[in-house]
Structures are given as C-alpha cells and as structure tokens.
Scaffold this motif. Structure first.
Motif, PDB file in Angstrom:
ATOM      1  N   UNK A 114      16.601  24.038  17.849  1.00  0.00           N
ATOM      2  CA  UNK A 114      16.006  22.738  18.161  1.00  0.00           C
ATOM      3  C   UNK A 114      16.744  21.637  17.405  1.00  0.00           C
ATOM      4  N   UNK A 115      16.870  20.484  18.058  1.00  0.00           N
ATOM      5  CA  UNK A 115      17.466  19.304  17.440  1.00  0.00           C
ATOM      6  C   UNK A 115      16.438  18.190  17.387  1.00  0.00           C
ATOM      7  N   UNK A 116      16.520  17.358  16.347  1.00  0.00           N
ATOM      8  CA  UNK A 116      15.666  16.177  16.254  1.00  0.00           C
ATOM      9  C   UNK A 116      16.182  15.154  17.258  1.00  0.00           C
ATOM     10  N   UNK A 117      15.294  14.696  18.130  1.00  0.00           N
ATOM     11  CA  UNK A 117      15.688  13.712  19.142  1.00  0.00           C
ATOM     12  C   UNK A 117      14.935  12.390  18.995  1.00  0.00           C
ATOM     13  N   UNK A 118      14.005  12.334  18.042  1.00  0.00           N
ATOM     14  CA  UNK A 118      13.260  11.093  17.849  1.00  0.00           C
ATOM     15  C   UNK A 118      12.247  11.215  16.729  1.00  0.00           C
ATOM     16  N   UNK A 119      11.536  10.129  16.540  1.00  0.00           N
ATOM     17  CA  UNK A 119      10.506  10.058  15.494  1.00  0.00           C
ATOM     18  C   UNK A 119       9.341   9.256  16.056  1.00  0.00           C
ATOM     19  N   UNK A 120       8.122   9.754  15.843  1.00  0.00           N
ATOM     20  CA  UNK A 120       6.927   9.026  16.254  1.00  0.00           C
ATOM     21  C   UNK A 120       6.234   8.518  14.992  1.00  0.00           C
ATOM     22  N   UNK A 121       6.250   7.213  14.814  1.00  0.00           N
ATOM     23  CA  UNK A 121       5.653   6.598  13.624  1.00  0.00           C
ATOM     24  C   UNK A 121       4.131   6.764  13.650  1.00  0.00           C
ATOM     25  N   UNK A 122       3.571   7.204  12.530  1.00  0.00           N
ATOM     26  CA  UNK A 122       2.120   7.292  12.386  1.00  0.00           C
ATOM     27  C   UNK A 122       1.449   8.245  13.348  1.00  0.00           C
ATOM     28  N   UNK A 123       2.132   9.285  13.766  1.00  0.00           N
ATOM     29  CA  UNK A 123       1.628  10.198  14.789  1.00  0.00           C
ATOM     30  C   UNK A 123       0.482  11.073  14.300  1.00  0.00           C
ATOM     31  N   UNK A 124       0.579  11.546  13.064  1.00  0.00           N
ATOM     32  CA  UNK A 124      -0.407  12.495  12.533  1.00  0.00           C
ATOM     33  C   UNK A 124      -1.365  11.827  11.552  1.00  0.00           C
ATOM     34  N   UNK A 125      -2.646  12.234  11.571  1.00  0.00           N
ATOM     35  CA  UNK A 125      -3.558  11.766  10.523  1.00  0.00           C
ATOM     36  C   UNK A 125      -3.143  12.377   9.191  1.00  0.00           C
ATOM     37  N   UNK A 126      -3.336  11.593   8.139  1.00  0.00           N
ATOM     38  CA  UNK A 126      -3.001  12.076   6.794  1.00  0.00           C
ATOM     39  C   UNK A 126      -3.914  11.386   5.787  1.00  0.00           C
ATOM     40  N   UNK A 127      -5.201  11.620   5.893  1.00  0.00           N
ATOM     41  CA  UNK A 127      -6.158  10.936   5.021  1.00  0.00           C
ATOM     42  C   UNK A 127      -6.296   9.492   5.456  1.00  0.00           C
ATOM     43  N   UNK A 128      -6.136   8.570   4.525  1.00  0.00           N
ATOM     44  CA  UNK A 128      -6.235   7.141   4.862  1.00  0.00           C
ATOM     45  C   UNK A 128      -4.977   6.629   5.549  1.00  0.00           C
ATOM     46  N   UNK A 129      -3.921   7.350   5.411  1.00  0.00           N
ATOM     47  CA  UNK A 129      -2.639   6.958   5.989  1.00  0.00           C
ATOM     48  C   UNK A 129      -2.369   7.771   7.250  1.00  0.00           C
ATOM     49  N   UNK A 130      -1.229   7.536   7.846  1.00  0.00           N
ATOM     50  CA  UNK A 130      -0.741   8.312   8.982  1.00  0.00           C
ATOM     51  C   UNK A 130       0.645   8.822   8.606  1.00  0.00           C
ATOM     52  N   UNK A 131       1.024   9.954   9.172  1.00  0.00           N
ATOM     53  CA  UNK A 131       2.336  10.531   8.887  1.00  0.00           C
ATOM     54  C   UNK A 131       3.181  10.554  10.147  1.00  0.00           C
ATOM     55  N   UNK A 132       4.467  10.296   9.965  1.00  0.00           N
ATOM     56  CA  UNK A 132       5.395  10.336  11.087  1.00  0.00           C
ATOM     57  C   UNK A 132       5.601  11.764  11.564  1.00  0.00           C
ATOM     58  N   UNK A 133       5.927  11.879  12.840  1.00  0.00           N
ATOM     59  CA  UNK A 133       6.320  13.158  13.442  1.00  0.00           C
ATOM     60  C   UNK A 133       7.787  13.075  13.830  1.00  0.00           C
ATOM     61  N   UNK A 134       8.498  14.165  13.606  1.00  0.00           N
ATOM     62  CA  UNK A 134       9.824  14.311  14.184  1.00  0.00           C
ATOM     63  C   UNK A 134       9.632  14.943  15.555  1.00  0.00           C
ATOM     64  N   UNK A 135      10.342  14.431  16.542  1.00  0.00           N
ATOM     65  CA  UNK A 135      10.337  15.028  17.876  1.00  0.00           C
ATOM     66  C   UNK A 135      11.586  15.891  17.958  1.00  0.00           C
ATOM     67  N   UNK A 136      11.383  17.156  18.328  1.00  0.00           N
ATOM     68  CA  UNK A 136      12.494  18.094  18.414  1.00  0.00           C
ATOM     69  C   UNK A 136      12.535  18.690  19.817  1.00  0.00           C
ATOM     70  N   UNK A 137      13.737  19.039  20.256  1.00  0.00           N
ATOM     71  CA  UNK A 137      13.901  19.581  21.609  1.00  0.00           C
ATOM     72  C   UNK A 137      14.916  20.730  21.600  1.00  0.00           C
ATOM     73  N   UNK A 138      14.681  21.654  22.509  1.00  0.00           N
ATOM     74  CA  UNK A 138      15.591  22.761  22.750  1.00  0.00           C
ATOM     75  C   UNK A 138      15.858  22.836  24.242  1.00  0.00           C
ATOM     76  N   UNK A 139      17.071  22.484  24.695  1.00  0.00           N
ATOM     77  CA  UNK A 139      17.390  22.638  26.112  1.00  0.00           C
ATOM     78  C   UNK A 139      17.401  24.112  26.499  1.00  0.00           C
ATOM     79  N   UNK A 140      16.919  24.403  27.704  1.00  0.00           N
ATOM     80  CA  UNK A 140      16.850  25.788  28.153  1.00  0.00           C
ATOM     81  C   UNK A 140      17.896  26.126  29.210  1.00  0.00           C
ATOM     82  N   UNK A 141      18.676  25.157  29.605  1.00  0.00           N
ATOM     83  CA  UNK A 141      19.731  25.428  30.565  1.00  0.00           C
ATOM     84  C   UNK A 141      19.241  25.786  31.953  1.00  0.00           C
ATOM     85  N   UNK A 142      17.998  25.375  32.270  1.00  0.00           N
ATOM     86  CA  UNK A 142      17.422  25.732  33.557  1.00  0.00           C
ATOM     87  C   UNK A 142      17.622  24.765  34.637  1.00  0.00           C
TER      88      UNK A 142
END
Length: 142
Positions: A114-142
């Motif tokens: 898998x490769x990192x293809x993006x970032x989602x700011x504040x995607x996950x709950x983290x108490x009073x704050x939010x945490x970023x998510x890395x978006x990852x992808x794996x091409x399947x050649x289909x």
C-alpha cells in the motif's frame, strides 16, 4: 463473519479501539456490497475485517486483531485474504484510512504494497481533538 460472531467481535473492538464501532454499525455491514471476514485462532475468534465494495473499489473499513494475538501475523493474514478476495471479485484497488499515529498498521500496510495517497484532516475522534488519517491504496491490476 456471521451475526452470531458479534459478541466476540464487539469484545475485540472494545479492546482494540478508543472509539469502537457500536453493535448497530456492525449489523449495518451485513449487506450484499460488504465483505466480512473473521480470523479464528484455534477455536476462538481473534480478529476480523470489514470491507465495502463501492464503484469497483474495495474500501477496508475495519481490521482488528485481539490484543493477545497482535504481532502473531493475524492482521497480515486477514489483509492478504481480503486483498486476494477483492482481486478475485474484480475490484480495481483496495483503499483504507489509518490513524496517522498508528505506526504498526502503517508499516504493515506499506509492507504489503500500500502507498499513501492522501491525508484526511481531523478524520478520527481523539478525545477533545481529532486525528488525521492517512489514505492508503493498493492497486489490484484488475
């Protein structure tokens, strides 16, 4: 995975995440465009994966292994299985979001291609704050 597995799944989910999915969220995943797999170790459910098939892509929504079994290869087995099944089902790629702080998961996904293809700011709950998510992808050649 079957609906009868949900008590074990919910137990693992509660141990694995600070903000676990509810029973109703899991129930909502038992539908034709989702794939749910259970990891059984010995006689015991020890992990699971939930994948949504959308517009020719497999979106890994949840992958969790019981804390007592983490580091034993179960997560890698689940990941390889869902990737193989997604390819067999004609999906073009597998997408996922992972907490930016979850180094073990990021390393596993990267080791499996898998490769990192993006970032989602504040995607996950983290108490009073939010945490970023890395978006990852794996091409399947289909």
């Amino acid at each position: 995975m079957h609906q009868e597995d949900l008590p074990d799944v919910l137990n693992i989910e509660a141990q694995g995440y600070s903000f676990p999915w509810s029973e109703s969220v899991f129930f909502g995943c038992f539908r034709p465009d989702y794939r749910l797999w259970a990891l059984v170790w010995g006689q015991r459910l020890s992990g699971y994966a939930v994948v949504a098939y959308m517009v020719g892509e497999a979106h890994l929504l949840n992958l969790c292994v019981a804390p007592a079994k983490q580091g034993s290869g179960g997560g890698r087995r689940l990941l390889r299985h869902l990737v193989l099944e997604a390819a067999r089902d004609g999906m073009s790629q597998v997408l996922l979001e992972v907490r930016a702080s979850n180094r073990a998961a990021i390393d596993l996904y990267a080791a499996e291609g898998f490769d990192v293809i993006g970032r989602r700011k504040g995607y996950y709950p983290a108490g009073r704050e939010r945490e970023d998510a890395l978006v990852m992808a794996l091409p399947l050649g289909g």
